[in-house]
Design a protein around this motif. Structure first.
Motif, PDB file in Angstrom:
ATOM      1  N   GLU A 182      -0.584   5.108  -7.051  1.00  0.00           N
ATOM      2  CA  GLU A 182       0.416   5.558  -6.097  1.00  0.00           C
ATOM      3  C   GLU A 182       1.957   5.196  -6.462  1.00  0.00           C
ATOM      4  O   GLU A 182       2.864   6.284  -6.061  1.00  0.00           O
ATOM      5  N   MET A 183       2.345   4.212  -6.757  1.00  0.00           N
ATOM      6  CA  MET A 183       3.570   4.011  -7.298  1.00  0.00           C
ATOM      7  C   MET A 183       4.009   4.720  -8.329  1.00  0.00           C
ATOM      8  O   MET A 183       5.369   5.381  -8.395  1.00  0.00           O
ATOM      9  N   MET A 184       3.231   5.087  -9.441  1.00  0.00           N
ATOM     10  CA  MET A 184       3.664   5.992 -10.423  1.00  0.00           C
ATOM     11  C   MET A 184       3.875   7.263  -9.944  1.00  0.00           C
ATOM     12  O   MET A 184       4.978   7.822 -10.519  1.00  0.00           O
ATOM     13  N   THR A 185       3.252   7.882  -9.293  1.00  0.00           N
ATOM     14  CA  THR A 185       3.166   9.294  -8.791  1.00  0.00           C
ATOM     15  C   THR A 185       4.591   9.151  -7.929  1.00  0.00           C
ATOM     16  O   THR A 185       5.371  10.136  -7.832  1.00  0.00           O
ATOM     17  N   PHE A 186       4.927   8.316  -6.861  1.00  0.00           N
ATOM     18  CA  PHE A 186       6.154   8.201  -6.401  1.00  0.00           C
ATOM     19  C   PHE A 186       7.283   8.344  -7.255  1.00  0.00           C
ATOM     20  O   PHE A 186       8.253   8.983  -7.149  1.00  0.00           O
ATOM     21  N   LEU A 187       7.462   7.371  -8.189  1.00  0.00           N
ATOM     22  CA  LEU A 187       8.760   7.259  -8.848  1.00  0.00           C
ATOM     23  C   LEU A 187       8.744   8.714 -10.000  1.00  0.00           C
ATOM     24  O   LEU A 187       9.960   8.965  -9.812  1.00  0.00           O
ATOM     25  N   ARG A 188       7.809   9.453 -10.091  1.00  0.00           N
ATOM     26  CA  ARG A 188       7.940  10.518 -10.833  1.00  0.00           C
ATOM     27  C   ARG A 188       8.507  11.681  -9.959  1.00  0.00           C
ATOM     28  O   ARG A 188       9.443  12.370 -10.419  1.00  0.00           O
ATOM     29  N   GLN A 189       8.198  11.453  -8.589  1.00  0.00           N
ATOM     30  CA  GLN A 189       8.633  12.673  -7.621  1.00  0.00           C
ATOM     31  C   GLN A 189       9.692  12.518  -7.084  1.00  0.00           C
ATOM     32  O   GLN A 189      10.478  13.523  -6.777  1.00  0.00           O
ATOM     33  N   THR A 190      10.424  11.269  -7.195  1.00  0.00           N
ATOM     34  CA  THR A 190      11.704  10.882  -6.774  1.00  0.00           C
ATOM     35  C   THR A 190      12.810  10.574  -8.078  1.00  0.00           C
ATOM     36  O   THR A 190      13.528  10.100  -7.326  1.00  0.00           O
ATOM     37  N   ASN A 191      12.444  10.733  -9.042  1.00  0.00           N
ATOM     38  CA  ASN A 191      13.478  10.478 -10.067  1.00  0.00           C
ATOM     39  C   ASN A 191      14.341  11.710 -10.286  1.00  0.00           C
ATOM     40  O   ASN A 191      14.474  12.620 -11.109  1.00  0.00           O
ATOM     41  N   SER A 192      15.329  11.642  -9.186  1.00  0.00           N
ATOM     42  CA  SER A 192      16.514  12.507  -9.226  1.00  0.00           C
ATOM     43  C   SER A 192      17.802  11.943  -8.845  1.00  0.00           C
ATOM     44  O   SER A 192      17.864  10.920  -8.432  1.00  0.00           O
ATOM     45  N   ALA A 201      11.374   1.506  -2.104  1.00  0.00           N
ATOM     46  CA  ALA A 201       9.677   1.296  -2.534  1.00  0.00           C
ATOM     47  C   ALA A 201       9.600   0.415  -3.681  1.00  0.00           C
ATOM     48  O   ALA A 201       8.600  -0.361  -3.662  1.00  0.00           O
ATOM     49  N   LYS A 202      10.475   0.250  -4.537  1.00  0.00           N
ATOM     50  CA  LYS A 202      10.623  -0.660  -5.714  1.00  0.00           C
ATOM     51  C   LYS A 202      10.628  -2.305  -5.061  1.00  0.00           C
ATOM     52  O   LYS A 202       9.905  -3.035  -5.554  1.00  0.00           O
ATOM     53  N   ARG A 203      11.362  -2.423  -4.196  1.00  0.00           N
ATOM     54  CA  ARG A 203      11.488  -4.006  -3.564  1.00  0.00           C
ATOM     55  C   ARG A 203      10.218  -3.872  -2.693  1.00  0.00           C
ATOM     56  O   ARG A 203       9.762  -5.233  -2.996  1.00  0.00           O
ATOM     57  N   GLU A 204       9.563  -3.108  -2.095  1.00  0.00           N
ATOM     58  CA  GLU A 204       8.272  -3.345  -1.448  1.00  0.00           C
ATOM     59  C   GLU A 204       7.075  -3.571  -2.454  1.00  0.00           C
ATOM     60  O   GLU A 204       6.344  -4.438  -2.387  1.00  0.00           O
ATOM     61  N   PHE A 205       7.011  -2.664  -3.571  1.00  0.00           N
ATOM     62  CA  PHE A 205       6.209  -3.264  -4.638  1.00  0.00           C
ATOM     63  C   PHE A 205       6.351  -4.466  -5.470  1.00  0.00           C
ATOM     64  O   PHE A 205       5.355  -4.913  -5.528  1.00  0.00           O
ATOM     65  N   ALA A 206       7.584  -4.817  -5.533  1.00  0.00           N
ATOM     66  CA  ALA A 206       7.720  -6.027  -6.303  1.00  0.00           C
ATOM     67  C   ALA A 206       7.333  -7.299  -5.273  1.00  0.00           C
ATOM     68  O   ALA A 206       6.764  -8.259  -6.034  1.00  0.00           O
ATOM     69  N   SER A 207       7.416  -7.097  -4.001  1.00  0.00           N
ATOM     70  CA  SER A 207       6.893  -8.149  -3.032  1.00  0.00           C
ATOM     71  C   SER A 207       5.684  -8.297  -2.518  1.00  0.00           C
ATOM     72  O   SER A 207       5.607  -8.803  -1.352  1.00  0.00           O
ATOM     73  N   ARG A 208       4.872  -7.384  -2.983  1.00  0.00           N
ATOM     74  CA  ARG A 208       3.469  -7.206  -2.467  1.00  0.00           C
ATOM     75  C   ARG A 208       2.763  -8.607  -2.635  1.00  0.00           C
ATOM     76  O   ARG A 208       2.965  -9.288  -3.499  1.00  0.00           O
ATOM     77  N   LYS A 209       1.756  -8.672  -1.560  1.00  0.00           N
ATOM     78  CA  LYS A 209       1.007  -9.812  -1.591  1.00  0.00           C
ATOM     79  C   LYS A 209       0.091  -9.964  -2.981  1.00  0.00           C
ATOM     80  O   LYS A 209      -0.316  -8.890  -3.277  1.00  0.00           O
ATOM     81  N   THR A 210       0.018 -11.105  -3.474  1.00  0.00           N
ATOM     82  CA  THR A 210      -0.996 -11.365  -4.610  1.00  0.00           C
ATOM     83  C   THR A 210      -2.291 -10.841  -4.278  1.00  0.00           C
ATOM     84  O   THR A 210      -2.975 -11.298  -3.331  1.00  0.00           O
ATOM     85  N   ARG A 211      -2.798 -10.035  -5.207  1.00  0.00           N
ATOM     86  CA  ARG A 211      -4.410  -9.457  -5.062  1.00  0.00           C
ATOM     87  C   ARG A 211      -5.013  -9.819  -6.305  1.00  0.00           C
ATOM     88  O   ARG A 211      -4.219  -9.651  -7.613  1.00  0.00           O
TER      89      ARG A 211
END
Length: 288
Positions: free
Chosen positions: A152-162, A174-184
């Motif tokens: 999902e993150m890869m798709t989002f980054l490609r779509q918003t690269n402008s 989105a990057k902040r949220e991805f970096a701070s996500r809960k350990t799984r």
């Protein structure tokens, strides 16, 4: 329902391979740190991390290239000397685990950095892993297809690269949220760029015998062999996401990784702030 895993020794009893992740060995019986004599700064950095975070480690010098050349001639190993040096080093660690009946170990390269709260992250991860398991990949340089939120993150980054300000703001959050996500933890598919992994005694015994035999007919390095063992069902292997251990080098143009709160940075032992970096080497162009 998770995919069925076929084990090479299905009837062998499986001991629980971790204890308290808040202890000085991060929940395992032993921590081994592999260092190169040609890179003393990485070793000193790791020792500083160990003091700061109260990590009790056994330091293992990597097999020298001269010794690797000798092994290559003696045993007709197919890998190049650099790869033989790494393979031989880890085979020696597996042998030490077998001799001393060590139930579990975390094996780390010295050229890494860590999250300040790595013990909390390990406690969260180890508490979620179903028993039994053979390996846990703790530090990786590349994303995995089965890793939660990655596609999902890869798709989002490609779509918003402008250059659109609204899109750029979305990327920042989105990057902040991805970096701070809960350990799984998740069933590993093909880990790559491994800088730290945990291994149980029985898997260490199997690899101890397999590695030296495999070097006589296979040119692959340790990274590929560990991933291959995980992928083809010879082990039950999990990965942590996000990785609390990240590769780090001071070399110019290196591909260092994201950490939200770097142990080396807080001690002023690295100049760059890894909180600004890409989480994976293969994401560098998308993350910018």
């Amino acid at each position: 329902m998770p995919p069925q895993i076929y084990r090479s020794q299905p009837n062998e009893p499986q001991p629980r391979i971790y204890s308290d992740a808040m202890n000085s060995t991060l929940g395992f019986q032993r921590v081994y740190v592999v260092y190169s004599a040609s890179d003393p700064s990485s070793l000193e950095n790791f020792k500083s991390i160990a003091v700061l975070l109260d990590i009790d480690a056994r330091y293992i010098e990597q097999t020298s290239i001269e010794r690797a050349n000798t092994l290559q001639r003696q045993h007709a190993y197919l890998a190049n000397p650099v790869e033989i040096a790494e393979l031989d080093t880890h085979a020696r660690i597996y042998a030490h685990m077998a001799r001393h009946d060590i139930q579990s170990a975390l094996i780390i390269r010295s050229s890494v950095d860590m999250e300040l709260d790595i013990k909390l992250r390990m406690a969260s991860a180890l508490g979620d892993i179903p028993d039994p398991y053979d390996m846990l990949f703790v530090g990786r340089h590349y994303a995995e297809p089965t890793e939660p939120h990655v596609q999902e993150m890869m798709t989002f980054l490609r779509q918003t690269n402008s250059s659109d300000p609204s899109a750029q703001m979305q990327r920042v959050w989105a990057k902040r949220e991805f970096a701070s996500r809960k350990t799984r933890v998740y069933l590993s598919s093909f880990p790559s760029g491994i800088s730290a992994y945990a291994i149980g005694r029985q898997m260490a015994r199997r690899l101890h015998h397999r590695l030296r035999v495999r070097m006589t007919f296979d040119k692959h390095d340790l990274d590929f062999i560990l991933a291959d063992v995980a992928m083809v069902g010879l082990s039950i292997a999990y990965s942590m996401s996000p990785s609390p251990i990240a590769a780090y080098t001071t070399r110019h143009g290196s591909d260092n990784q994201l950490l939200t709160h770097s142990a080396l940075h807080v001690m002023s032992l690295r100049q760059d702030d890894p909180a600004m970096l890409s989480p994976y080497k293969d994401w560098a162009s998308m993350w910018a």
